[in-house]
Design a protein around this motif. Structure first.
Motif: not given
Ligand code: NAP
Ligand code: GDD
Length: 337
Positions: A237-250, A292-305
């Protein structure tokens, strides 16, 4: 047009799940493998044993992250649309014994790959397998994309370098490059020298009367454990985004090794305190106490949880090791899911 992916570390836990995932999406998948004196492609058996897996779209190439010329040659020949750098000397304890080798593969290996992309001038997207180990002595709880790093091992230091060099190639050369800062993720395919699999495998062996003792190190450390099969989707999913960014996955949950033991042994009615012995050899010169990670950004921008949480994960790993042992004793070969 069929999209092409190159995966380093394809024979590892994540590499095997990512390969299945990408083949199912129709990709042509290329993987870098090391020559070994024994077969090291066991985790890819599920693909080779299933005629519908897309195995005809999978090609393995010999090479090593220490060998820049191979990386450049492969990059030029394959011209992948996406590159996933999953290869690493990935064991934290071992990195204290082999710090220079760990740096060469886990840190410099990432630059070699990035340079191979730059030198060949191909248009590709790049994923770097960054790690929660970079947070080390965590500066805040939970850890997010903005938490400062404080690595506690040669492995953690090497991953910090690889993280920043990925950011640097993004900023310097406009490369579509992302860091996935993944917290611990496990599965039936987890290497047996990592604590979760060491425990679930021991549970099966103790229950079968093949082992009585389990030697472990620090039981107080806490980790945020998720399910590897789900985490590889986040990489894609990270590589499918138009803009490359860094994400916590947890998962956002943290549990100690003690809790893992309670759940794993409890699942089959065993009392771990009768079997576990503390062995100083498994302690590390410096420990990471709490992740312990906070994956809020991944949920918001990638729709991943994450869907699979701690108790379900432990049970599925114990059940898999029970089945694996049963099949092995009955002379059946089995493909680990
Ligand atoms: P893994 O099972 O240990 O797999 C590591 C892979 O790297 C294997 O395919 C291994 O090949 C390959 N490799 C090692 N040295 C190499 C070299 N010199 N050249 C080429 N390939 C080499 O690791 P994993 O759990 O799948 O993790 C994948 C990546 O994510 C790693 O970079 C790891 O550090 C990182 N990570 C993992 C977690 C986690 O909890 N699993 C969390 C955060 C980040 P062989 O099969 O030949 O040994
Ligand atoms: N391996 C191992 N073996 N760890 C033990 C043992 C043992 O016998 N006994 C206790 N532990 C403790 C370790 O001290 C550590 O605190 C915890 O169990 C987890 O150890 P590992 O399973 O080896 O994983 P890790 O957290 O050090 O590293 C893994 O996760 C990182 C992400 O945070 C690896 O997959 C790394 O590659 C990954 O980056």
């Amino acid at each position: 047009m069929t999209r092409k992916a190159l995966i380093t570390g394809i024979t590892g836990q994540d590499g095997s799940y990512l390969t299945e995932f990408l083949l199912a999406k129709g990709y042509e998948v290329h993987g870098l493998i090391r020559r070994a004196s024994t077969f090291n492609t066991g985790r890819l058996d599920s693909i080779y044993s299933d005629p519908h897996s897309g195995q005809d779209r999978l090609t393995l190439h010999y090479g090593d992250l220490s060998d820049a010329s191979v990386l450049a040659r492969l990059m030029g020949a394959i011209q992948p649309d996406e590159v996933y750098n999953l290869a690493a000397q990935s064991h934290v304890r071992v990195s204290f014994d082999s710090p220079e080798y760990t740096t060469d593969i886990t840190a410099t290996g990432a630059v070699r790959l990035l340079e191979a992309i730059r030198e060949t001038g191909i248009k590709t997207r790049f994923y770097q397998a960054s790690s929660s180990e970079m947070f080390g002595q965590a500066q805040e709880v939970p850890q997010t994309e903005r938490t400062p790093f404080h690595p506690r091992s040669p492995y953690g230091c090497a991953k910090v370098f690889a993280y920043w060099i990925t950011v640097n190639y993004r900023e310097s050369y406009g490369l579509h490059a992302c860091n996935g800062i993944l917290f611990n993720h496990e599965s039936p395919r987890r290497g047996e020298e990592f604590v979760t699999r060491k425990i679930t495998r021991a549970v099966a062996h103790i229950l079968a009367g093949l082992q009585t003792k389990l030697n472990l190190g620090n039981l107080e450390a806490k980790r945020d454990w998720g399910y590897a099969r789900e985490y590889v989707e986040a990489m894609w999913l990270m590589l499918q985004q138009e803009k490359p960014e860094d994400y916590v996955i947890a998962t956002g949950e943290t549990h100690s090794i003690r809790e893992f033991l309670d759940t794993a042994f409890g699942h089959v009615g065993l009392d771990w305190t009768k079997h576990v012995e503390i062995d100083e050899r498994y302690y590390r010169p410096a420990e990471v106490d709490l992740l312990v990670g906070d994956a809020t950004k991944a949920k918001r921008q990638l729709g991943w949880e994450p869907k699979v949480k701690f108790t379900e994960l432990v049970k599925l790993m114990v059940d898999s090791d029970l089945q694996l042992l049963k099949d092995c004793r009955e002379g059946r070969t089995r493909v680990t899911s």
